[in-house]
Enzyme design. Structure first.
Site, short mmCIF file in Angstrom:
data_model
loop_
_atom_site.label_atom_id
_atom_site.label_comp_id
_atom_site.label_asym_id
_atom_site.label_seq_id
_atom_site.Cartn_x
_atom_site.Cartn_y
_atom_site.Cartn_z
N CYS A 192 25.63 -56.28 -77.65
CA CYS A 192 26.07 -57.32 -76.72
C CYS A 192 26.81 -56.77 -75.51
O CYS A 192 27.05 -57.50 -74.55
CB CYS A 192 26.93 -58.34 -77.45
SG CYS A 192 26.04 -59.21 -78.77
N HIS A 246 31.12 -62.49 -72.25
CA HIS A 246 30.09 -62.58 -73.28
C HIS A 246 30.26 -63.87 -74.08
O HIS A 246 31.36 -64.23 -74.49
CB HIS A 246 30.15 -61.37 -74.20
CG HIS A 246 29.16 -61.44 -75.32
ND1 HIS A 246 27.82 -61.64 -75.09
CD2 HIS A 246 29.32 -61.36 -76.67
CE1 HIS A 246 27.19 -61.67 -76.26
NE2 HIS A 246 28.07 -61.52 -77.22
N ASN A 306 24.41 -67.19 -78.45
CA ASN A 306 24.69 -65.79 -78.11
C ASN A 306 23.37 -65.08 -77.83
O ASN A 306 22.59 -64.81 -78.75
CB ASN A 306 25.43 -65.13 -79.28
CG ASN A 306 25.80 -63.68 -79.02
OD1 ASN A 306 25.31 -63.05 -78.10
ND2 ASN A 306 26.67 -63.15 -79.85
#
Length: 339
Positions: free
Chosen positions: A126, A266, A296
């Site tokens: 990520c 994020h 996500n």
């Protein structure tokens, strides 16, 4: 997985300017998967919203892959940039869900885009896009490249176990891309840091499929090739990490949090973002969000946020953006970018 909660390690803050983003693009599958859709798999819709803030996400269809998302985002970024494809001399693709273990997905993307240049994957989960952006901007700033195509793309639905109540509902699929080119002296990364804490490698991982624990035909399918996460430990780490890294970069770059026009953090969990807003004392309206719609999207999160903001006319010359990725490794990248 380790029960040890990793520490937030310090990492140097650097500056690299003279680089600008000349085009952005994003690509999300048309296939919308709501929390109610996941109820058929045994997932609790109310729990998902209450604990994460996610209401729906996008999943690739059986005929799509990470490479398809990357190409879709890249095509839009190149069009927006208005640069000849012959001037793009490097492709850097961040992903945790490559189309194949070998070769790099970036090579297939480069071919499909009709580019003639180097192409490489970056594996930082990520945090991948911030790592890829830091890589690409250095090629441009040093004159080693004229234009660099940087992509963050993931088809997470292919690597997360549908039976995992605590992980599967969190992730969606998507990609974002930017084209980098030389800019003015004040443009680019006015302050940035990349960090890693390898003591937390087991907290978020795909245990099987690499050289350490390869696939074996005589091993029962125990699901260990899917993503596995110690959600509680990762959450605690991320809450501390976001505020720590943001302050670290602000202090290193002589920036006040209030100077930042837009925060592109994020999108892992709404509670992490809420904690960052409170801890940093920033205006919630300046924290861009799409978690409720996309979940996500791993390496796709930050560039998708950026593309949406640019296309909505929210970003102007001189604006300061704070981009941050964090995830498996454990890794993080935080970049204060002057538009």
């Amino acid at each position: 997985m380790s029960d040890q909660e990793p520490t937030v390690l310090g990492s140097p803050v650097r500056s690299l300017t003279g680089v600008r983003i000349v085009g952005t693009g994003s690509c999300l599958p048309d296939n919308v998967v709501t929390n109610e859709d996941l109820a058929a798999l045994g997932h609790d819709s109310d729990w998902i919203v209450r604990r994460t803030g996610i209401r729906e996400r996008r999943h690739v269809t059986p005929c799509m892959s990470t490479g398809d998302l990357a190409v879709g985002a890249a095509e839009k970024a190149i069009e927006a940039a208005g640069v000849p494809r012959s001037e793009i001399d490097l492709v850097v693709l961040a992903t945790l869900s490559p189309d194949k273990l070998m070769p790099a997905t970036a090579t297939a993307v480069q071919h499909r885009l009709g580019l003639r240049c180097g192409a490489v994957d970056v594996s930082a989960a990520c945090s991948g896009f911030t790592y890829a952006l830091a890589t690409g901007m250095q090629f441009v700033a040093t004159g080693a490249s004229r234009c660099v195509l940087v992509i963050g793309a993931d088809a997470n639905s292919r690597v997360v176990d549908p039976r995992d109540d605590k992980t599967y509902p969190l992730f969606g699929d998507g990609a974002g891309a930017v084209v980098l080119a030389p800019g003015e002296e004040d443009q680019g990364a006015v302050a940035f840091t990349l960090g890693a804490d390898g003591s937390g490698i087991d907290l978020l991982a795909r245990p099987t499929g690499g050289a350490e624990t390869p696939f074996a035909v005589d091993r029962p399918d125990d699901g260990s090739w899917f993503m596995q996460m110690d959600g509680r430990a990762v959450f605690k780490w991320a809450v501390r990490l976001v505020e720590h890294s943001a302050r670290h970069v602000c202090d290193g770059g002589g920036i006040a949090p209030g100077d930042v026009r837009w925060w592109l953090l994020h999108q892992a969990n709404s509670r992490i973002l809420d904690a960052a807003v409170e801890g940093l004392g920033i205006d919630h309206e300046r924290v861009l969000m799409h978690l409720d719609r996309y979940g996500n999207t791993s390496a796709g999160t930050v560039p998708i946020l950026l593309d949406e903001a640019v296309r909505e006319g929210r970003v102007s010359r001189g604006d300061l953006l704070m981009m941050m990725g964090f995830g498996a490794g454990l890794t993080w990248g935080t970049i204060a970018w002057r538009w």
